[in-house]
Write a protein that holds these residues in place. Structure first.
Motif, PDB file in Angstrom:
ATOM      1  N   GLU A   1       0.810  -1.222   0.000  1.00  0.00           N
ATOM      2  CA  GLU A   1       0.000   0.000   0.000  1.00  0.00           C
ATOM      3  C   GLU A   1       0.841   1.269   0.000  1.00  0.00           C
ATOM      4  O   GLU A   1       0.290   2.372  -0.074  1.00  0.00           O
ATOM      5  CB  GLU A   1      -0.946  -0.003   1.203  1.00  0.00           C
TER       6      GLU A   1
ATOM      7  N   ARG B   1       2.457   2.566   2.421  1.00  0.00           N
ATOM      8  CA  ARG B   1       2.172   3.316   3.652  1.00  0.00           C
ATOM      9  C   ARG B   1       3.380   3.318   4.574  1.00  0.00           C
ATOM     10  O   ARG B   1       4.093   2.328   4.672  1.00  0.00           O
ATOM     11  CB  ARG B   1       1.048   2.658   4.435  1.00  0.00           C
TER      12      ARG B   1
ATOM     13  N   ASN C   1      -3.840   6.146   7.909  1.00  0.00           N
ATOM     14  CA  ASN C   1      -2.613   6.672   7.301  1.00  0.00           C
ATOM     15  C   ASN C   1      -1.352   5.835   7.507  1.00  0.00           C
ATOM     16  O   ASN C   1      -0.344   6.100   6.858  1.00  0.00           O
ATOM     17  CB  ASN C   1      -2.358   8.074   7.853  1.00  0.00           C
TER      18      ASN C   1
ATOM     19  N   ALA D   1       2.142  12.210   8.417  1.00  0.00           N
ATOM     20  CA  ALA D   1       1.311  11.817   7.272  1.00  0.00           C
ATOM     21  C   ALA D   1       1.402  12.853   6.153  1.00  0.00           C
ATOM     22  O   ALA D   1       1.482  12.496   4.969  1.00  0.00           O
ATOM     23  CB  ALA D   1      -0.137  11.623   7.712  1.00  0.00           C
TER      24      ALA D   1
END
Length: 188
Positions: A41, A43, A77, A146
């Motif tokens: 992803e 992330r 997030n 983030a």
């Protein structure tokens, strides 16, 4: 996650991890499932390291990890990973060294932000629920990290690689006592 529905930590044996099994944070234990999700992803990883007898670990849990708003932001997030330093001193040692290099101090709870390739780019220890003692609130910190990841990812990744290179050079010196981790987080 809801406070009544256990997260992935409910399957763990560590008393410390089990203490977090009903947090609304979508916690993962350290392992390939979490690391693959972060890579797939794109992330960043939020890594929280602590232990059962740690006073400030319990304070941060009560103030932040049990807060539904904080948990929702974390879940949206980050890939959130919880580690018991007593069960994984190898992971603790690697990321404590990184936080000490970044901030000049360390302690628990250890709060570290990592790229999906496990390179630390920011960290600290306890962050309060409201800004105080010269520290941002935990939610302010999460929002800033983030935002940096969304808007300046290349810069963040470049700085993380530089820090990882520095830490690798330090740990390669004889007598450093610092373990190296492979991509799955096992001691090399």
């Amino acid at each position: 996650m809801s406070e009544t529905q256990p997260n992935r930590l409910a399957r763990e044996s560590s008393p410390y991890l089990l203490q977090h099994a009903r947090n609304p944070v979508d916690w993962y234990p350290w392992g390939e499932e979490a690391l693959a999700r972060a890579r797939d992803e794109g992330r960043p990883i939020f890594l929280s390291v602590g232990y059962a007898a740690c006073h400030w670990c319990h304070v941060m849990e009560r103030e932040s990890f049990e807060d539904a708003g904080v948990a929702a932001f974390l879940n949206e997030n980050f890939v959130a990973i919880k580690v018991d330093r007593e069960e994984r001193p190898d992971i603790d040692a690697v990321y404590m060294t990184a936080v000490q290099a970044l901030t000049g101090s360390g302690g628990w709870p250890l709060t570290v932000f990592l790229t999906p390739s496990l390179e630390p780019f920011y960290g600290g220890t306890y962050f309060p629920p409201e800004s105080r003692w010269g520290r941002p609130s935990f939610l302010e910190l999460l929002r800033a990290v983030a935002q940096a990841w969304a808007e300046r990812r290349d810069e963040v990744v470049r700085q993380a690689a530089q820090l990882a290179g520095h830490l690798a050079a330090v740990s390669s010196h004889p007598g450093s006592g610092q373990p190296d981790l492979d991509r799955a987080g096992r001691t090399a």
